[in-house]
Design an enzyme around this catalytic site. Sequence first.
Site, PDB file in Angstrom:
ATOM      1  N   ASP A 251      -3.562   3.237   5.658  1.00  0.00           N
ATOM      2  CA  ASP A 251      -4.644   3.930   5.315  1.00  0.00           C
ATOM      3  C   ASP A 251      -5.601   4.301   6.356  1.00  0.00           C
ATOM      4  OD1 ASP A 251      -6.083   5.328   3.341  1.00  0.00           O
ATOM      5  OD2 ASP A 251      -7.160   3.667   2.772  1.00  0.00           O
ATOM      6  N   ASP A 288       1.828   7.596   2.039  1.00  0.00           N
ATOM      7  CA  ASP A 288       0.871   8.058   2.863  1.00  0.00           C
ATOM      8  C   ASP A 288       1.226   7.787   4.345  1.00  0.00           C
ATOM      9  OD1 ASP A 288      -0.737   8.784   0.839  1.00  0.00           O
ATOM     10  OD2 ASP A 288      -2.340   7.803   1.445  1.00  0.00           O
ATOM     11  N   ASP A 429      -9.846   3.708  -6.363  1.00  0.00           N
ATOM     12  CA  ASP A 429      -9.465   4.129  -5.180  1.00  0.00           C
ATOM     13  C   ASP A 429     -10.251   3.530  -4.153  1.00  0.00           C
ATOM     14  OD1 ASP A 429      -7.393   6.012  -6.399  1.00  0.00           O
ATOM     15  OD2 ASP A 429      -9.155   7.434  -6.552  1.00  0.00           O
TER      16      ASP A 429
END
Length: 453
Positions: A251, A288, A429
């Site tokens: 992330d 991701d 989130d």
Amino acid sequence: MPSRKTRPARLLVGVLVAAAVASSVVLGGGAATAADRSPAGRLDEAISASPGSVSVRGWAVDPDLRGAVTVRVVVDGTKRASVTANASRPDVGRARPADGPMHGVVATVTGVAAGTRSVCLVAANVGPGSDRQLGCRSVTVAKPVATAAPKPAPTPSPTPSRSPVSPNPLAAGQSRPSWSAAVEAQSAARAAGRTGVAAELDAIAGQPSAIWLGDWMDDATLVRQLGADVATARRQGRVPVFVLYAIPQRDCGLHSAGGFTDPRYRQWSSLVATTLKGTGAVVVVEPDALALLGDCPGQGDRTGLLKHAVDALADAGVAAYLDAGTSQWVDPTVMAKRLKAAGVDRARGFSTNVSNYRTTAEERAYAEKVRAALGGKARYVIDTSRNGRGWQGDWCNPSGVALGTTPRAVSDGTGLDALLWIKRPGESDGTCNGGPSAGTFSEALALGLIRGR
């Protein structure tokens, strides 16, 4: 930028397990005395997470060896494997600072006959002393499920046809997890007499969703989690969907920051693969990771790590979908090149829209372009957990969003294998737009998704 991923809410379990193990290290457990130069260590756990297999976890050190000890896995008195005790064990490092933390033992042995088996760890001695038995456990091993012999292929038709495709691994449907925060929240609401809210929450609690795996759980907790959800899925007659989420610099340091080191990631992803061998499970690989490729420092050999994970899963016969971001993030041809470099040819295919809000139509159009750029053979899955009303202008706990199509297998002549709930609806989130920390279940977020339909 897409929505970030979530951590299971019961992470405290892993902390408590680690604390308990650290305590056992301090107390000894196969420890050598000052006069005894034999290895020290302990068999912490031995379980059978899948039919025909035994997984062990422990630690071992040798006072006469600066490096890692060789440890034998012995089943019913017969050596079945030799492994190097070099896995990360911070608890051992804290209890024995002179030895350091890299003395953990993690191994899975396959081909073990069904029945109750005696499983032991034995550390090989170097220098003065002798080999030391670190402990034994009694483990009940299930019989592997027999597969029917394939039927003879029919005589080929002279009419041209498409190339054969292997069966959809998600044909039986995605399973509900062995535990979910939504179910806990529903139970709490019911116990408090809030029966209306409890009934509403069933729109999430009663549906399948994926099980996320990452650096918040130690190896013993990981193996136990895999075993629990495989067993739960079997009882439901469905397929467990796991998510690998521990790539270094995950992330890019945002709400779901974290991840393992490169060597630890290789060991960890291999453990997942060997534990899931023969279970029929499906794995989504690193949401991701490819979409964020090169976007921040510290990623290491990210493509190589993803390829290692895909190869390990393929070698174990586990169907994997390598994540490909979303339709509004990376150009399809660029993403296809990244997927190719990360080993998608050995995976079942790729995933899109994980934890995001793009409509299913947008994602299908994008996925078909990626698939075409890959040669037209790769399959794909789409996360529909929160895309019922499409993109609402924000990726982090936006308002105005809704649950999407419930999980289901698809067979419509395209490359789509299934619509899945990969993100667990209702889990935050991150600390944005009034939400709690990433992965924490929020009743307000859950009800917003439910009532937005």
